[in-house]
Each structure stands twice: as structure tokens, then as C-alpha cells.
Design a protein around this motif. Sequence first.
Motif, mmCIF file in Angstrom:
data_model
loop_
_atom_site.group_PDB
_atom_site.id
_atom_site.type_symbol
_atom_site.label_atom_id
_atom_site.label_comp_id
_atom_site.label_asym_id
_atom_site.label_seq_id
_atom_site.Cartn_x
_atom_site.Cartn_y
_atom_site.Cartn_z
ATOM 1 N N LEU A 117 0.827 -1.142 -0.053
ATOM 2 C CA LEU A 117 -0.054 0.055 -0.014
ATOM 3 C C LEU A 117 0.819 1.494 0.046
ATOM 4 C CD1 LEU A 117 -2.790 -1.143 2.673
ATOM 5 C CD2 LEU A 117 -3.110 -0.563 0.185
ATOM 6 N N PRO B 42 1.352 3.500 -3.532
ATOM 7 C CA PRO B 42 0.377 4.464 -3.944
ATOM 8 C C PRO B 42 0.098 5.305 -2.866
ATOM 9 C CG PRO B 42 -0.484 2.333 -3.470
ATOM 10 C CD PRO B 42 1.067 2.133 -3.570
ATOM 11 N N ALA B 43 0.154 5.030 -1.570
ATOM 12 C CA ALA B 43 -0.098 6.077 -0.547
ATOM 13 C C ALA B 43 0.909 7.328 -0.701
ATOM 14 C CB ALA B 43 0.136 5.564 0.793
ATOM 15 N N ARG C 24 2.389 8.431 -3.350
ATOM 16 C CA ARG C 24 2.011 9.142 -4.485
ATOM 17 C C ARG C 24 0.815 9.987 -4.333
ATOM 18 N NH1 ARG C 24 -0.311 7.126 -8.616
ATOM 19 N NH2 ARG C 24 -0.024 5.092 -8.277
ATOM 20 N N LEU C 25 -0.072 9.564 -3.617
ATOM 21 C CA LEU C 25 -1.519 10.374 -3.457
ATOM 22 C C LEU C 25 -0.952 11.262 -2.274
ATOM 23 C CD1 LEU C 25 -4.006 7.359 -4.293
ATOM 24 C CD2 LEU C 25 -3.205 9.232 -5.765
ATOM 25 N N THR D 268 -4.686 1.065 -13.075
ATOM 26 C CA THR D 268 -4.909 1.292 -11.494
ATOM 27 C C THR D 268 -4.512 0.172 -10.606
ATOM 28 O OG1 THR D 268 -6.182 3.309 -12.225
ATOM 29 C CG2 THR D 268 -5.862 2.587 -9.811
ATOM 30 N N SER D 269 -3.602 -0.179 -9.739
ATOM 31 C CA SER D 269 -3.361 -1.308 -9.027
ATOM 32 C C SER D 269 -4.668 -1.618 -8.033
ATOM 33 C CB SER D 269 -1.931 -1.263 -8.447
ATOM 34 O OG SER D 269 -2.202 -0.445 -7.141
ATOM 35 N N GLU E 109 -3.832 0.657 -5.122
ATOM 36 C CA GLU E 109 -4.296 2.188 -5.097
ATOM 37 C C GLU E 109 -5.817 2.273 -5.049
ATOM 38 O OE1 GLU E 109 -4.196 5.945 -8.283
ATOM 39 O OE2 GLU E 109 -2.401 4.414 -8.147
ATOM 40 N N ASN E 110 -6.480 1.544 -5.720
ATOM 41 C CA ASN E 110 -8.027 1.494 -5.688
ATOM 42 C C ASN E 110 -8.470 1.025 -4.201
ATOM 43 O OD1 ASN E 110 -9.083 2.504 -7.710
ATOM 44 N ND2 ASN E 110 -8.960 0.924 -8.990
ATOM 45 N N ARG F 177 -7.879 4.500 -2.464
ATOM 46 C CA ARG F 177 -9.159 5.534 -3.065
ATOM 47 C C ARG F 177 -10.402 5.367 -2.538
ATOM 48 N NH1 ARG F 177 -8.396 7.440 -9.320
ATOM 49 N NH2 ARG F 177 -6.126 7.486 -9.525
#
Length: 384
Positions: free
Chosen positions: A17, A20-21, A23-24, A278-279, A282-283, A286
Motif C-alpha cells: 500500500l 500509492p499512498a 504518490r497520492l 490502476t493497481s 491504489e484503488n 481510493r
Amino acid sequence: MSPTIGVVGGGQLARMLLPPAARLGLRLVFLARPGDAVAAVWPDVIEGDPDAQGLRRLAEQVDVLTVEHELVDLATMRALQDEGTAVRPSADTLDIATDKVRQREVLGAAGVPVAPWTLAHELAGITAFAGDHGWPLVLKRPRGGYDGRGVWVVEGPDAAEAVLAEVDGDPLLVEPRIALTAELAVLVARRPGGERAVYDPVETVQVDAMCREVLQPPRVAASTVAEARRIGGLVAEVIGSVGMLSVELFVAGDRVLLNELAARPHNAGHVTIEGAVTSQFENHLRAVADLPLGDPSPRGAAAMVNVVGGEVDPADRLADTLGAAPGAAVHLYGKAYRRGRKLGHVTATDDDLERARTLAVHAADVLTRPAAAIAQPTGQEATS
């Protein structure tokens, strides 16, 4: 402002996790045990168990709770939810996802196809079921089993009686052993308001009751793919999942049947890191943060092979693997080496599924076997 997300668990799923965490710009706080995979690479870790004390300590520091495994105190999760903490997936969803009997009761009633089943506490119930469906049978613990643990194939009453003795009176889910054509998984990301993203089904290949490979696209008929997608979306709606949901399915001829659920990121979805727009990781973030979902479309053919501890420690073979298979994506989880333990995975992408699979299998072999035992993959250069 994006919420701070508390993650119950600190294993490899939690660790995946993190990219993506970062990056976001999402802040994650983990409830983990010392030595868990995430602790070595992330500062925001609360040491503790997923019991009442640990869960409440985590809840005090975050806006929303999610999980990377199901072994949590559901009563405390439900209490926190009732007190106003956002729990995603909900305690009710987790209750169904962690109980194979509840899955069949709830989802079967909603029209999800399931195999014949019964719940038995004693030999008489098992033999009566065998009278209707024949031997062999599959006996399963309703809760807690994974990677083949808590599952027994029994050929007759004596073997069934031995399993009953082993579980010491606990109830067992009883099903016929099904002649499988394939096994599939459908990943579904869903937000609190109901927006969802359904990934194309993938094929999972089991070896010794553990997932060995995940193949995208699956080697099944288009009608089977369509039915699997339908079932995945239906399950997500029926149980009101939030975050990632993995719906594992059996294919038996032209039938697609429920196997089990995981209301979290799942091994079958690791292929989405390189293989989807989108992996799943990441989803999941989200969805839990109630942000718009990303595109789940596949980028092409992809194959993932799990790296299971073999003759050598994969960490000692990393340089050789990167040289031998530069086109493969290697993921090592930072776990202590032990034979038979899941220590990482390898993914390869290509226009052709079999080429992708050949490269991923070769890379996994290099990671787990001595150099002298490695053969060049047939029909393909290692550098392709």
C-alpha cells in the motif's frame, strides 16, 4: 482534506500500500507486530495485536480504519463503528467475508451460484451428505483457513472421523469435491456511496493448496469471463463491501461457483501493479478514503508467480535474477527466509500471455534455486 487511514496489519499487503499512498499523499498508520514487513520501511507503526486494546489505540490516531488481513477482533471493530469511527470494510462485511458458511447463506440466497453444502458437527451429518453427493468430500473450517490450512479432502468415513477428531468438535462446512476446469478471481473496488470498479477476471493456479500463478487474461471461454464479472459485481453489492474485495470462484465445465471471499487486497490482485492501469492497492486506498476510483483496465497480458522459499534465500539471488530476467518485476517482501514461506512475487507483461508466463516462471526459479540448477527458458531469451 484526505483522511488519515489506519491499517490493521503490517504484512506484505500493507507494505504494497505504501507506493500509492506516497504518490497520492495519503497518510497511513499501521497496527503491526514487531518484525512485520511494513515496520522496516515505514515510521507510523503502532506495535500491538488486532485485539480490543490495539484497535482502539489505532482508532485514536486515524480517521478511518481498514484491514490487510481478516484476523481482527470483530466485536471491537463493530463497537468502534457504532461509536462513529469509519470502518471500511464494515464489521458486517468482514463478518461475512471471514465465514464460509455465512457466505453461502447470504450470497446463495441472493442468487450467487454455490455448490451443494451442509454444516456438520458429527460423522452422521457428513455420511448423510455423502449419501446424496458421494465421496470424496471436502471439509472446511468455516473461519480462519488459508493457503490450504483448515481444508481436508476425505475419501470416506474413516478419514472424515479423523478430521472431526482433529477439530475437536468444531463444526465443518461440507461440500462435494468438484472436478475443476479452472479457478478464477474477480477483484472489485467499491466506495462508500456505491461507485465501483470491477477488474477483469484473472486465472489462479494452485500448487500444494497455495496460489502459485495468476494469469491475465484467464484461459477460459468468454462466456465464463462474463459470468465471473457478473458474480463479482453482485457479491460486492450484496455484502456492501468498501475497499477491495476478491471474489474467488471455481469453474466446473460451464458452471461458475463461489469459492470464498477476501475483503481486502489479495494475492490474486498483485498482477495489477504492473498489469492494470490502476493497481488494487491504489484503488483500495481510493475507496477507503472515498476518492474517485482509478481505471481497472488491463494493460495487456500479464503473469504473476509467487516466490516461495525453496533451496536458497531469494534475497541472496536478487542480483542474478535482475540480470537473468530484466523484463520481470521482482517484489520481495523483506520476510525472513523459510522453506515453503511466501517471500515475494514476480510479474511479467507481454502482448502474449505464454511469453509473459515463461519469463515470470524463469525469474521465480532463479530466485529460489541454486545457480547450477537454473535452465534457460525454452524458446525465449532471458533478456526478452
